[in-house]
Write a protein that holds these residues in place. Structure first.
Motif, short mmCIF file in Angstrom:
data_model
loop_
_atom_site.label_atom_id
_atom_site.label_comp_id
_atom_site.label_asym_id
_atom_site.label_seq_id
_atom_site.Cartn_x
_atom_site.Cartn_y
_atom_site.Cartn_z
N PRO A 99 0.86 -1.23 0.01
CA PRO A 99 0.22 -0.04 -0.22
C PRO A 99 1.30 1.94 -0.12
CG PRO A 99 -1.08 -1.23 1.78
CD PRO A 99 0.38 -1.86 0.66
N GLY A 100 1.63 1.80 0.60
CA GLY A 100 3.33 2.34 0.27
C GLY A 100 3.33 2.97 -0.71
N ILE A 101 3.86 1.93 -1.33
CA ILE A 101 4.32 2.59 -2.72
C ILE A 101 3.45 3.45 -3.39
CG2 ILE A 101 5.73 1.03 -4.02
CD1 ILE A 101 6.65 0.78 -0.92
N PRO A 102 4.15 4.06 -4.61
CA PRO A 102 3.56 4.78 -5.15
C PRO A 102 3.73 4.36 -6.28
CG PRO A 102 5.55 5.96 -4.33
CD PRO A 102 5.77 4.71 -3.86
N SER A 103 1.76 4.55 -7.04
CA SER A 103 1.39 4.04 -8.24
C SER A 103 1.94 4.14 -9.25
CB SER A 103 0.05 4.23 -8.33
OG SER A 103 -0.20 5.22 -8.59
#
Ligand code: TXA
Ligand code: MG
Length: 346
Positions: A99-103
């Motif tokens: 969830p914390g990794i930029p798309s």
């Protein structure tokens, strides 16, 4: 060939990445155009420099021993087995993105492509960058759709002086020569493992570790399949038209093109007549892959009207090479046909 870089050069490269700039670096497959994977503006600069569509995901490169759970979630046991077996090395896995990794790194998809490269200079860089805990997003360091670079000079030829590119690390010629094998491990429950791009690590080698042969994607019937630019039909292409033909057909084509006064560049492994320009490659998949992109670039620069490639055998060991050649030739079938048949106007 894979000399370590001095510490000050590596440190300068790591600081440039941390400052949001781009650094080109060697890997064992091809050279990468790297940026901080957690800095969306830096990742956007990669797309701009390459001229690549924004919705194409990039691979995140991590140091040996990196925490996979930082980057991905719902990681299946089989993915950990593959990492254990093949990293550092030329395997990329598609996993569910944490969830914390930029798309931005996955072009908006809910997955992330991860690989731990084995080239010593890449490892040095990854260990120096953010104390070894960062990820470097890096596609191949070429303009979109063009041939991937296997030397530092190829990278310089692609980008010239580009203010976004802080430096190009030189680690000699990439040993594998074609891009990493990509296996989608993000949809195991519904699709099993899927081989998105063949490479040096074969489907059989993957099966030997996880007990299941990865399937080939069926992108026509499966619109949910992850998008991968390496899966576009036309890719890895030089500017000169390319045709791939079996040895006998190629010999006939060569005679007709010569009779028509055409300049032919040839990439081959059998003994064949001499032409305008040619490169004879080793008749092994490893040797052919190692030299293939340099040969395509050299023949592209030879001023020939067409590049003819002697088709390698069709067996599994040649899957990666055949895949790249087919894509390099895809956009030029009509042009080559015209040249062979001496269509007026060509
Ligand atoms: O060997 C390699 O993989 C080289 C070196 C530099 O590591 N990199 C490379 O990157 O070939 P690139 O961007 O030229 O090709 C990466 C492929 C693309 O086809 C991309 O779409 C796919 O990996 N890819 C990356 N992340 C993905 C994801 N989350 N889902 C599906 N495909 C992904
Ligand atoms: Mg590429």
């Amino acid at each position: 060939m894979t000399d370590l870089q001095d510490k000050s050069t590596i440190d300068a490269a790591a600081r440039a990445l941390e400052a949001g700039r781009l650094v080109a670096f060697p890997t064992e497959t091809v050279y990468g155009l790297g940026a901080d994977a957690e800095n969306p503006e830096a990742v956007a600069a990669i797309y701009a420099a390459k001229g690549r569509p924004q919705d194409h995901p990039v691979i995140v490169h991590v140091a040996p021993g990196a925490d996979l759970d930082y980057w991905a979630c719902e990681i299946p046991a089989q993915a950990r087995q593959l990492a254990e077996a093949f990293w550092p090395g030329p395997l990329t896995m598609i996993l569910k993105r944490a969830p914390g990794i930029p798309s931005a790194v996955s072009g908006g998809q809910d997955t992330v492509g991860i690989r731990c490269p084995s080239h010593p200079v890449a490892i040095q860089l990854l260990q120096a960058f953010k104390g070894g805990r960062g990820g470097v997003a890096a596609p191949s360091a070429n303009k979109f759709g063009h041939v991937s670079p296997t030397t530092a000079q190829h990278v310089r030829d692609e980008f010239g002086i580009d203010p976004r590119l802080a430096l190009v690390l030189d680690g000699g010629q990439s040993e594998v020569g074609i891009e990493s094998t990509i296996v989608d491990m993000s949809r195991l429950a519904t699709h099993g493992p899927v081989l998105l791009r063949p490479g040096h690590i074969s489907a059989d080698a993957i099966e030997a570790v996880i007990g299941e042969l990865p399937a080939r994607p069926d992108t026509h019937r499966d619109p949910t399949a992850p998008r991968a630019s390496g899966t576009l039909e036309s890719h890895y292409a030089p500017h000169t038209p390319v045709a791939m033909q079996d040895t006998a057909t190629l010999q006939a084509t060569l005679s007709r093109l010569h009779a028509a006064g055409r300049k032919v560049a040839l990439i081959h492994y059998s003994a064949l007549p001499s032409t305008h320009a040619q490169v004879e490659l080793p008749a092994t998949p490893e040797g052919f892959a190692y030299a293939l992109y340099a040969a395509l670039r050299a023949m592209d620069g030879s001023g020939a009207d067409v590049i003819l490639v002697e088709a390698p055998p069709q067996d599994g060991a040649w899957l990666g090479v055949n895949d790249r050649l087919r894509r390099a030739a895809h956009g030029s079938t009509g042009i080559v046909h015209g040249l062979i048949n001496n269509t007026p106007g060509l």
